[in-house]
Write a protein that holds these residues in place. Sequence first.
Motif, PDB file in Angstrom:
ATOM      1  N   GLN A 131      41.678 -53.625  -8.740  1.00 26.31           N
ATOM      2  CA  GLN A 131      41.881 -52.699  -9.577  1.00 26.31           C
ATOM      3  C   GLN A 131      40.477 -51.742  -9.908  1.00 26.31           C
ATOM      4  O   GLN A 131      40.604 -50.555 -10.186  1.00 26.31           O
ATOM      5  N   MET A 132      39.438 -52.386 -10.112  1.00 27.92           N
ATOM      6  CA  MET A 132      38.226 -51.605 -10.118  1.00 27.92           C
ATOM      7  C   MET A 132      37.867 -50.744  -9.084  1.00 27.92           C
ATOM      8  O   MET A 132      37.561 -49.551  -8.985  1.00 27.92           O
ATOM      9  N   THR A 133      38.540 -51.083  -7.820  1.00 23.52           N
ATOM     10  CA  THR A 133      38.036 -50.348  -6.828  1.00 23.52           C
ATOM     11  C   THR A 133      39.230 -49.025  -6.701  1.00 23.52           C
ATOM     12  O   THR A 133      38.672 -48.004  -6.214  1.00 23.52           O
ATOM     13  N   GLU A 134      40.392 -49.430  -7.219  1.00 24.47           N
ATOM     14  CA  GLU A 134      41.452 -47.943  -7.261  1.00 24.47           C
ATOM     15  C   GLU A 134      40.482 -46.991  -8.374  1.00 24.47           C
ATOM     16  O   GLU A 134      40.553 -45.883  -8.122  1.00 24.47           O
ATOM     17  N   SER A 135      39.994 -47.472  -9.340  1.00 29.43           N
ATOM     18  CA  SER A 135      39.250 -46.670 -10.326  1.00 29.43           C
ATOM     19  C   SER A 135      38.082 -45.869  -9.728  1.00 29.43           C
ATOM     20  O   SER A 135      38.031 -44.812  -9.587  1.00 29.43           O
ATOM     21  N   GLN A 136      37.452 -46.543  -8.826  1.00 25.16           N
ATOM     22  CA  GLN A 136      36.163 -46.040  -8.511  1.00 25.16           C
ATOM     23  C   GLN A 136      36.846 -44.977  -7.158  1.00 25.16           C
ATOM     24  O   GLN A 136      36.108 -44.097  -6.884  1.00 25.16           O
ATOM     25  N   GLN A 174      39.293 -43.325  -7.547  1.00 25.28           N
ATOM     26  CA  GLN A 174      39.699 -41.899  -8.249  1.00 25.28           C
ATOM     27  C   GLN A 174      38.388 -41.175  -8.590  1.00 25.28           C
ATOM     28  O   GLN A 174      38.192 -40.126  -8.696  1.00 25.28           O
ATOM     29  N   ALA A 175      37.398 -41.787  -8.960  1.00 22.29           N
ATOM     30  CA  ALA A 175      36.076 -41.392  -9.599  1.00 22.29           C
ATOM     31  C   ALA A 175      35.493 -40.622  -8.236  1.00 22.29           C
ATOM     32  O   ALA A 175      34.923 -39.582  -8.372  1.00 22.29           O
ATOM     33  N   TYR A 176      35.606 -41.262  -6.962  1.00 22.46           N
ATOM     34  CA  TYR A 176      34.882 -40.562  -5.919  1.00 22.46           C
ATOM     35  C   TYR A 176      35.738 -39.182  -5.464  1.00 22.46           C
ATOM     36  O   TYR A 176      34.843 -38.388  -5.443  1.00 22.46           O
ATOM     37  N   LYS A 190      39.056 -38.163  -0.842  1.00 25.98           N
ATOM     38  CA  LYS A 190      39.120 -39.697  -0.833  1.00 25.98           C
ATOM     39  C   LYS A 190      38.279 -40.243  -0.008  1.00 25.98           C
ATOM     40  O   LYS A 190      37.937 -39.453   1.247  1.00 25.98           O
ATOM     41  N   TYR A 228      29.405 -46.629  -6.045  1.00 22.19           N
ATOM     42  CA  TYR A 228      30.571 -46.818  -6.654  1.00 22.19           C
ATOM     43  C   TYR A 228      30.938 -48.039  -6.779  1.00 22.19           C
ATOM     44  O   TYR A 228      31.534 -48.635  -7.726  1.00 22.19           O
TER      45      TYR A 228
END
Length: 104
Positions: free
Chosen positions: A47-52, A54-56, A63, A75
């Motif tokens: 889940q944190m990877t998904e957020s990161q 999106q931030a990237y 992407k 990230y």
Amino acid sequence: MKNQKGFTLIEMLIVLTIISTLLILLVPNLAEKNTQVQNNGCKALAQMTESQVQAYEIENGQKPANVDTLINSNYLKTNICSNGTKKIELSTDGVITIVDNIIE
């Protein structure tokens, strides 16, 4: 005879039997809970990877090509789950998956 205070051998054996029984009951449950905790930690990393991702994408306009791009850009610190048996991978279409960590 003097009145000596202390434990008799029978009392010590009873206490050791009770402690042994409790350990026999608790140890398997702890091992099972450890696996659950490790799996939940790996899901949280995904889940944190998904957020990161999106931030990237917001900061760079595209992407990331893979998880290594996120790690190299600070990230993420790692893509390996805490128990070391699984890792996070990012496909070219942006799908995040948890796979077995095969060390080559």
